[in-house]
Design an enzyme around this catalytic site. Structure first.
Site, PDB file in Angstrom:
ATOM      1  N   HIS A 140       0.816  -1.212   0.000  1.00 23.82           N
ATOM      2  CA  HIS A 140       0.000   0.000   0.000  1.00 23.82           C
ATOM      3  C   HIS A 140       0.852   1.265   0.000  1.00 23.82           C
ATOM      4  O   HIS A 140       0.352   2.346  -0.320  1.00 23.82           O
ATOM      5  CB  HIS A 140      -0.952  -0.003   1.198  1.00 23.82           C
ATOM      6  CG  HIS A 140      -2.142  -0.874   0.994  1.00 23.82           C
ATOM      7  ND1 HIS A 140      -3.231  -0.496   0.255  1.00 23.82           N
ATOM      8  CD2 HIS A 140      -2.398  -2.142   1.401  1.00 23.82           C
ATOM      9  CE1 HIS A 140      -4.121  -1.468   0.230  1.00 23.82           C
ATOM     10  NE2 HIS A 140      -3.638  -2.488   0.923  1.00 23.82           N
ATOM     11  N   GLU A 197      -6.623 -13.233  -0.774  1.00 26.04           N
ATOM     12  CA  GLU A 197      -7.371 -12.014  -0.470  1.00 26.04           C
ATOM     13  C   GLU A 197      -8.137 -11.600  -1.724  1.00 26.04           C
ATOM     14  O   GLU A 197      -7.562 -11.081  -2.679  1.00 26.04           O
ATOM     15  CB  GLU A 197      -6.435 -10.887  -0.016  1.00 26.04           C
ATOM     16  CG  GLU A 197      -5.785 -11.150   1.326  1.00 26.04           C
ATOM     17  CD  GLU A 197      -5.020  -9.951   1.857  1.00 26.04           C
ATOM     18  OE1 GLU A 197      -5.083  -8.874   1.220  1.00 26.04           O
ATOM     19  OE2 GLU A 197      -4.373 -10.082   2.908  1.00 26.04           O
ATOM     20  N   HIS A 200      -7.971  -7.610  -2.715  1.00 27.84           N
ATOM     21  CA  HIS A 200      -6.729  -6.846  -2.872  1.00 27.84           C
ATOM     22  C   HIS A 200      -6.285  -6.861  -4.340  1.00 27.84           C
ATOM     23  O   HIS A 200      -5.864  -7.883  -4.866  1.00 27.84           O
ATOM     24  CB  HIS A 200      -5.633  -7.432  -1.984  1.00 27.84           C
ATOM     25  CG  HIS A 200      -4.367  -6.622  -1.968  1.00 27.84           C
ATOM     26  ND1 HIS A 200      -3.978  -5.860  -0.890  1.00 27.84           N
ATOM     27  CD2 HIS A 200      -3.413  -6.438  -2.904  1.00 27.84           C
ATOM     28  CE1 HIS A 200      -2.828  -5.259  -1.156  1.00 27.84           C
ATOM     29  NE2 HIS A 200      -2.470  -5.604  -2.386  1.00 27.84           N
TER      30      HIS A 200
END
Length: 647
Positions: A140, A197, A200
């Protein structure tokens, strides 16, 4: 709460999705992303940040961030171009009934340190060491990573894994078209460092995203040259690799031997017929038996367990559809009519166009669907439904019901020009869309053929073919030009083992579509299309394909070693069967491991994350070894029951 917080700190954000089953399509022609071309800085887009690769010290100061809000008013910072492509993805999914919103995006290294301290105070050191991402090692920080949530009825929703395809898995199909990848896919935690995930996403640019998606890679594998993985990878995802390992496979089978093989298969399986010599009249007993064959493919479940438009199917509704077959009203002898499809048509087990499904959420696996028929397919019409809307037809490799609006009746002499043309063009690519003029087009698939108006390529580099059309319900013909390229071939392709492999790889990465729905192929349609491009017809059903093989051997009662020994004697192009599934054998790799190519709907990933076993709908044509999990506790090799070969 800890689970959501964990996802936020490790790689992303919220657990999503919901109980929505809208449609989607596979990678197709590129849409314009935004006005004004953006020259992608590929080196930055492909920056690798993970548990062992730290963000460069001077990277953050170079990130071009924009501040945005989601539909809930929450504010985020996102890398500028990444956000543009996110908006394009969001618009695309909205058209398909899926609404996505940002849940997490850019997070600075400094903010990560603050979160660590907050967690340490509330959860303790052990929790931080186990779950929290080290500042500087979170994707991120790049601004290229996005966590998205799916919104349903104005609220974010949780990702609940079941035995159906979740909305997030549907979203994954569209990511690559807009330059994104699923960063942490199932079954790859040993490589990425993170469990699956579904929320994501990572922007890498469209070219890289397509390669990563179609080869089933992670970003780590892609950047290391596509090393061998569990799924479709590097060299294994190439026909050249397998044909080079099989030099004897270049030998072509003479046409006379191929014809003998076809005749043998027809003797072994009554679904296979020689359309050129189909009789002008058949008995009522013959038609009733064929209708029974079609109905029996449907009657393996109870109507009470089936859903139509999300609601349970009633016995009365089923009875009405069954009675529409009207087999008792047939005359003792029935004159055969002849017809041609004028579009990509649906062959149905019953005279019914509504989809019937095993669950209220399902929209993909229509249990009434038998096959997809390609344009210009010759059909023998044997009966008509009671409501006069459907014909019961025999085609070269199956039987079923077809909507009368999708075909046109034609006299026998004209029909033979399509059923047994002297000069014809064969579609050899997995799919090919042909412009029909007036803004319309038709989708053809491998093995479809059209009569040639002229036997040679024209001066403009095109073939001139004849296409049947319906003019207010009456038969007519249209001349169509088709570029003379590698996606078509005059006459059937020459049959050889290696040519079978080359043809199978033309489908690599294509969408799985149950019985040809959603412009895709399922396992048996895939193998049938491959062999059809050589003029060989095999049934469009895995069980019937197994019965039709000239060479076949049951291996259900053998253990793993016994099965591997038998498979070791297979030839490339042979078919491997498990219950309800068929795979095309490629050969052994450098390590002696057998590999297959197949159209797979789903696979299991045992022990994946907190949910335990995860069923993930891959829904595409892939290359695999025999160790992938076909069920939650069983590998592919354990479920193999037979092998079959065209030789």
């Amino acid at each position: 709460m800890k689970k959501i917080l964990l996802a936020t700190l490790l790689a992303g954000a919220v657990c999503s999705p919901l109980a929505y089953d809208g449609g989607y399509s596979h990678i197709e022609a590129a849409e314009a992303v935004h006005a004004g071309a953006y020259q992608e800085a590929e080196a930055d887009n492909l920056l690798l940040v993970n548990k062992t690769n730290k963000l460069p010290d001077d990277y953050e100061e170079k990130v071009d961030l924009v501040t945005v809000k989601n539909c809930f008013g929450k504010e985020f910072q996102v890398e500028r171009e990444t956000y543009k492509h996110f908006l394009s993805l969001r618009e695309d999914l909205l058209k398909r009934g899926i609404q996505i919103e940002l849940e997490s995006a850019y997070r600075s290294v400094a903010r990560q340190r603050e979160l660590i301290e907050e967690l340490r105070a509330t959860e303790g050191d052990d929790y931080v060491k186990k779950y929290a991402a080290v500042p500087g090692y979170s994707e991120h920080h790049t601004g290229l990573a996005l966590d998205v949530t799916i919104v349903k009825d104005g609220s974010p929703t949780n990702d609940v894994y079941g035995t159906w395809e979740t909305p997030y898995q549907k979203m994954h199909r569209r990511l690559a078209e807009h330059g994104f990848i699923l960063r942490y896919p199932p079954g790859k935690s040993a490589i990425t460092g993170y469990d699956y995930e579904s929320w994501h996403c990572r922007y890498v640019g469209r070219e890289a995203a397509r390669k990563i998606f179609l080869q089933g890679l992670t970003l780590e594998e892609y950047l290391s040259g596509g090393r061998e993985t569990q799924n479709m990878q590097g060299k294994y995802g190439s026909a050249a690799y397998w044909t080079k390992r099989n030099p004897a496979g270049e030998k072509e089978l003479p046409g006379a031997e191929l014809k003998q093989l076809q005749e043998e298969m027809r003797r072994q399986n009554s679904l296979l017929v020689d359309m050129e010599s189909f009789p002008a009249e058949v008995t009522a007993e013959y038609i009733r038996e064929k209708i029974k064959v079609s109905r029996d493919n449907y009657l393996w479940f109870e109507p009470e367990n089936i859903y139509e438009n999300g609601r349970p199917l009633t016995r009365e509704r089923y009875r009405q559809v069954e009675e529409n077959c009207a087999p008792e009203s047939l005359p003792a002898r029935q004159a055969v009519k002849f017809a041609l499809t004028t579009c990509r048509a649906n062959l149905r087990y019953l005279p019914e166009s509504e989809g019937w499904y095993e669950g209220p959420r399902d929209t993909h696996y229509d249990l009434v669907q038998a096959l997809t028929l390609y344009p210009a397919e010759p059909l023998a019409v044997l009966a008509e439904s009671r409501d006069k809307k459907y014909f019961f037809v025999q085609l070269r490799n199956y039987v079923g019901w077809v909507d009368k609006k999708e075909i046109v009746l034609v006299d026998h002499a004209k029909w033979l020009e399509y059923a047994a043309p002297k000069n014809f063009l064969v579609f050899t690519d997995g799919k090919k869309r042909i412009n029909m003029g007036n803004g319309s087009s038709l989708l053809f698939q491998m093995g479809a053929r059209l009569p040639l108006k002229k036997p040679e390529v024209r001066r403009d580099g095109t073939w001139l073919v004849v296409m049947p059309v319906s003019a207010e319900g009456k038969f007519a013909e249209k001349l169509v030009s088709i570029p003379a390229d590698e996606t078509v071939h005059k006459g059937w392709l020459p049959y050889s083992e290696n040519n079978v492999l080359r043809q199978s790889f033309r489908f690599l990465g294509e969408l799985y579509g149950w019985c040809g729905l959603e412009e895709g192929v399922d396992c048996s349609l895939f193998t049938a299309d491959v062999y059809r491009s050589f003029g060989l017809d095999i049934p469009g059903d895995a069980v019937e394909q197994r019965k039709a093989m000239p060479m076949r051997k049951g291996i259900e009662d053998l253990g793993r070693e016994g099965k591997l020994a038998v498979i070791g004697n297979c030839r490339p192009g042979d078919l491997l069967f498990s219950e309800g599934h068929v795979m095309l054998y490629l050969g052994k790799d450098d390590r002696g491991e057998p590999h297959i190519i197949h159209a797979a709907s789903s696979r299991w990933f045992p022990g994946e994350g907190d949910e335990g076993a995860l069923k993930y709908y891959t829904r595409r044509v892939t290359v695999d070894d025999l160790w992938w999990h076909k069920t939650d506790n069983g590998r592919c090799i354990d479920g193999l029951i037979a092998i079959g070969g065209i030789r």
